[in-house]
Design a protein around this motif. Structure first.
Motif, PDB file in Angstrom:
ATOM      1  N   GLU A   1      59.609 -13.176  67.042  1.00 47.52           N
ATOM      2  CA  GLU A   1      58.435 -14.438  67.125  1.00 47.52           C
ATOM      3  C   GLU A   1      58.011 -13.829  67.282  1.00 47.52           C
ATOM      4  OE1 GLU A   1      59.541 -15.534  71.078  1.00 47.52           O
ATOM      5  OE2 GLU A   1      61.295 -16.232  70.726  1.00 47.52           O
ATOM      6  N   VAL A   2      57.215 -12.214  67.270  1.00 45.95           N
ATOM      7  CA  VAL A   2      56.135 -12.565  66.835  1.00 45.95           C
ATOM      8  C   VAL A   2      55.821 -11.671  65.454  1.00 45.95           C
ATOM      9  CG1 VAL A   2      54.760  -9.725  67.374  1.00 45.95           C
ATOM     10  CG2 VAL A   2      55.296 -10.565  69.228  1.00 45.95           C
ATOM     11  N   MET A   3      56.975 -11.378  64.807  1.00 46.18           N
ATOM     12  CA  MET A   3      56.705 -11.664  63.055  1.00 46.18           C
ATOM     13  C   MET A   3      56.333 -12.743  62.879  1.00 46.18           C
ATOM     14  SD  MET A   3      60.116  -8.810  61.902  1.00 46.18           S
ATOM     15  CE  MET A   3      58.878  -7.584  60.659  1.00 46.18           C
ATOM     16  N   LYS A   4      57.303 -14.326  63.139  1.00 45.28           N
ATOM     17  CA  LYS A   4      57.059 -15.046  62.860  1.00 45.28           C
ATOM     18  C   LYS A   4      55.570 -15.452  62.923  1.00 45.28           C
ATOM     19  CE  LYS A   4      58.171 -19.401  63.556  1.00 45.28           C
ATOM     20  NZ  LYS A   4      58.841 -21.232  64.260  1.00 45.28           N
ATOM     21  N   ALA A   5      54.878 -14.905  63.665  1.00 48.62           N
ATOM     22  CA  ALA A   5      53.084 -15.233  64.409  1.00 48.62           C
ATOM     23  C   ALA A   5      53.051 -14.855  63.123  1.00 48.62           C
ATOM     24  CB  ALA A   5      53.502 -15.149  65.517  1.00 48.62           C
ATOM     25  N   MET A   6      52.911 -13.336  62.906  1.00 47.24           N
ATOM     26  CA  MET A   6      52.228 -13.238  61.345  1.00 47.24           C
ATOM     27  C   MET A   6      52.376 -13.295  60.586  1.00 47.24           C
ATOM     28  SD  MET A   6      51.952  -9.425  63.587  1.00 47.24           S
ATOM     29  CE  MET A   6      53.268  -8.759  62.260  1.00 47.24           C
ATOM     30  N   ALA A   7      53.934 -13.922  60.433  1.00 45.39           N
ATOM     31  CA  ALA A   7      54.244 -13.695  58.960  1.00 45.39           C
ATOM     32  C   ALA A   7      53.390 -14.634  57.843  1.00 45.39           C
ATOM     33  CB  ALA A   7      55.568 -14.993  59.080  1.00 45.39           C
ATOM     34  N   SER A   8      52.020 -15.923  58.480  1.00 47.44           N
ATOM     35  CA  SER A   8      51.708 -16.189  57.311  1.00 47.44           C
ATOM     36  C   SER A   8      50.476 -15.315  57.383  1.00 47.44           C
ATOM     37  CB  SER A   8      50.870 -17.325  57.874  1.00 47.44           C
ATOM     38  OG  SER A   8      49.688 -16.999  59.677  1.00 47.44           O
ATOM     39  N   GLU A   9      50.661 -14.407  57.688  1.00 45.53           N
ATOM     40  CA  GLU A   9      49.599 -13.425  56.928  1.00 45.53           C
ATOM     41  C   GLU A   9      49.727 -12.138  55.919  1.00 45.53           C
ATOM     42  OE1 GLU A   9      47.123 -12.022  59.888  1.00 45.53           O
ATOM     43  OE2 GLU A   9      46.569 -14.126  60.974  1.00 45.53           O
ATOM     44  N   THR A  10      51.863 -12.244  56.460  1.00 45.10           N
ATOM     45  CA  THR A  10      52.075 -10.839  55.441  1.00 45.10           C
ATOM     46  C   THR A  10      53.266 -10.930  55.566  1.00 45.10           C
ATOM     47  OG1 THR A  10      52.196  -8.124  55.663  1.00 45.10           O
ATOM     48  CG2 THR A  10      52.642  -9.681  57.713  1.00 45.10           C
ATOM     49  N   TRP A  11      54.251 -10.203  54.766  1.00 46.30           N
ATOM     50  CA  TRP A  11      55.142 -10.353  54.520  1.00 46.30           C
ATOM     51  C   TRP A  11      56.603  -9.423  55.566  1.00 46.30           C
ATOM     52  CZ3 TRP A  11      57.146 -10.725  48.321  1.00 46.30           C
ATOM     53  CH2 TRP A  11      56.659 -11.192  47.974  1.00 46.30           C
ATOM     54  N   ALA A  12      57.732  -9.986  56.024  1.00 51.24           N
ATOM     55  CA  ALA A  12      58.274  -8.784  57.110  1.00 51.24           C
ATOM     56  C   ALA A  12      59.061  -8.022  56.160  1.00 51.24           C
ATOM     57  CB  ALA A  12      59.204 -10.152  57.717  1.00 51.24           C
ATOM     58  N   GLU A  13      58.932  -6.602  57.080  1.00 55.31           N
ATOM     59  CA  GLU A  13      59.551  -5.279  56.659  1.00 55.31           C
ATOM     60  C   GLU A  13      61.085  -5.502  56.779  1.00 55.31           C
ATOM     61  OE1 GLU A  13      58.161  -1.759  57.660  1.00 55.31           O
ATOM     62  OE2 GLU A  13      56.267  -2.754  57.677  1.00 55.31           O
ATOM     63  N   ALA A  14      62.168  -5.489  55.900  1.00 54.29           N
ATOM     64  CA  ALA A  14      63.386  -5.358  55.894  1.00 54.29           C
ATOM     65  C   ALA A  14      63.365  -3.636  56.173  1.00 54.29           C
ATOM     66  CB  ALA A  14      64.124  -5.944  54.105  1.00 54.29           C
ATOM     67  N   GLN A  15      64.187  -3.735  56.953  1.00 55.43           N
ATOM     68  CA  GLN A  15      64.483  -1.692  57.259  1.00 55.43           C
ATOM     69  C   GLN A  15      66.026  -2.506  57.848  1.00 55.43           C
ATOM     70  OE1 GLN A  15      61.471  -1.176  60.536  1.00 55.43           O
ATOM     71  NE2 GLN A  15      60.086  -1.025  59.241  1.00 55.43           N
ATOM     72  N   THR A  16      66.688  -0.779  57.376  1.00 54.44           N
ATOM     73  CA  THR A  16      68.363  -0.980  57.372  1.00 54.44           C
ATOM     74  C   THR A  16      68.338  -0.643  58.663  1.00 54.44           C
ATOM     75  OG1 THR A  16      68.485   1.500  57.097  1.00 54.44           O
ATOM     76  CG2 THR A  16      68.484  -0.142  55.394  1.00 54.44           C
ATOM     77  N   VAL A  17      67.978   0.051  60.001  1.00 54.09           N
ATOM     78  CA  VAL A  17      67.664  -0.028  60.952  1.00 54.09           C
ATOM     79  C   VAL A  17      68.016  -1.354  62.084  1.00 54.09           C
ATOM     80  CG1 VAL A  17      67.270   1.248  63.493  1.00 54.09           C
ATOM     81  CG2 VAL A  17      66.534   2.464  61.340  1.00 54.09           C
TER      82      VAL A  17
ATOM     83  N   ILE B   1      60.853 -17.756  58.665  1.00 52.67           N
ATOM     84  CA  ILE B   1      60.175 -16.405  57.711  1.00 52.67           C
ATOM     85  C   ILE B   1      60.707 -16.340  56.198  1.00 52.67           C
ATOM     86  CG2 ILE B   1      59.677 -14.037  57.387  1.00 52.67           C
ATOM     87  CD1 ILE B   1      59.392 -14.160  60.334  1.00 52.67           C
ATOM     88  N   GLN B   2      60.253 -16.517  54.816  1.00 52.18           N
ATOM     89  CA  GLN B   2      60.711 -16.759  54.156  1.00 52.18           C
ATOM     90  C   GLN B   2      60.910 -14.494  53.077  1.00 52.18           C
ATOM     91  OE1 GLN B   2      63.543 -18.404  52.742  1.00 52.18           O
ATOM     92  NE2 GLN B   2      63.455 -18.931  55.159  1.00 52.18           N
ATOM     93  N   LYS B   3      59.860 -14.374  53.429  1.00 50.84           N
ATOM     94  CA  LYS B   3      58.934 -13.824  52.736  1.00 50.84           C
ATOM     95  C   LYS B   3      59.534 -12.367  53.045  1.00 50.84           C
ATOM     96  CE  LYS B   3      55.485 -16.008  49.971  1.00 50.84           C
ATOM     97  NZ  LYS B   3      54.215 -16.377  50.009  1.00 50.84           N
ATOM     98  N   PHE B   4      60.242 -11.047  52.294  1.00 41.14           N
ATOM     99  CA  PHE B   4      60.392  -9.775  53.032  1.00 41.14           C
ATOM    100  C   PHE B   4      59.580  -8.220  51.570  1.00 41.14           C
ATOM    101  CE2 PHE B   4      63.065 -12.555  54.624  1.00 41.14           C
ATOM    102  CZ  PHE B   4      63.288 -12.434  56.431  1.00 41.14           C
ATOM    103  N   LYS B   5      59.582  -7.482  52.531  1.00 37.01           N
ATOM    104  CA  LYS B   5      59.526  -6.698  51.485  1.00 37.01           C
ATOM    105  C   LYS B   5      60.399  -5.469  51.996  1.00 37.01           C
ATOM    106  CE  LYS B   5      55.613  -4.931  54.632  1.00 37.01           C
ATOM    107  NZ  LYS B   5      54.266  -3.728  54.594  1.00 37.01           N
ATOM    108  N   ALA B   6      59.938  -4.498  51.155  1.00 36.82           N
ATOM    109  CA  ALA B   6      61.746  -3.278  51.574  1.00 36.82           C
ATOM    110  C   ALA B   6      61.047  -2.278  50.341  1.00 36.82           C
ATOM    111  CB  ALA B   6      62.768  -3.690  50.884  1.00 36.82           C
ATOM    112  N   ALA B   7      60.941  -1.203  51.321  1.00 32.39           N
ATOM    113  CA  ALA B   7      60.841   0.037  50.969  1.00 32.39           C
ATOM    114  C   ALA B   7      61.905   1.241  49.742  1.00 32.39           C
ATOM    115  CB  ALA B   7      60.006   0.870  51.491  1.00 32.39           C
ATOM    116  N   THR B   8      62.828   0.721  50.039  1.00 34.06           N
ATOM    117  CA  THR B   8      64.223   1.764  49.737  1.00 34.06           C
ATOM    118  C   THR B   8      65.273  -0.071  48.926  1.00 34.06           C
ATOM    119  OG1 THR B   8      65.693   1.453  51.445  1.00 34.06           O
ATOM    120  CG2 THR B   8      64.099   2.966  50.786  1.00 34.06           C
ATOM    121  N   ILE B   9      65.864   0.579  48.158  1.00 33.68           N
ATOM    122  CA  ILE B   9      66.905  -0.735  47.112  1.00 33.68           C
ATOM    123  C   ILE B   9      68.126  -0.864  47.962  1.00 33.68           C
ATOM    124  CG2 ILE B   9      68.739  -0.287  45.579  1.00 33.68           C
ATOM    125  CD1 ILE B   9      66.912   1.117  44.132  1.00 33.68           C
ATOM    126  N   ALA B  10      68.225  -0.041  49.494  1.00 34.89           N
ATOM    127  CA  ALA B  10      69.406  -0.284  50.078  1.00 34.89           C
ATOM    128  C   ALA B  10      68.191  -1.417  51.317  1.00 34.89           C
ATOM    129  CB  ALA B  10      69.282   1.277  50.850  1.00 34.89           C
TER     130      ALA B  10
END
Length: 75
Positions: free
Chosen positions: A24-40, A54-63
């Protein structure tokens, strides 16, 4: 010492509540930033974010990118 069933259910309930709060916190911030896709947290967390809109995600690795795409992330 193994946890009894009641303690396991209680622990899962607490974790589920924290995941919900974080999503829910990430949803509130989603209009300003991309959510992080994390494997953990895993693909279940990405799916929950998608359910929240939330429709936009960023990833640091291919995984992480692969996990997000397999979870249904469009971007």
């Amino acid at each position: 010492m193994p946890l009894n069933r009641h303690k396991k259910d209680e622990a899962l309930s607490i974790v589920s509540a924290r995941v919900q709060e974080a999503a829910e916190v990430m949803k509130a911030m989603a209009s300003e930033t991309w959510a992080e896709a994390q494997t953990v947290p895993g693909s279940a967390f990405i799916q929950r974010q998608l359910e929240l809109g939330i429709q936009k995600f960023k990833a640091a690795t291919i995984a992480e990118a692969e996990m997000a795409l397999l979870a249904g992330a469009p971007d």
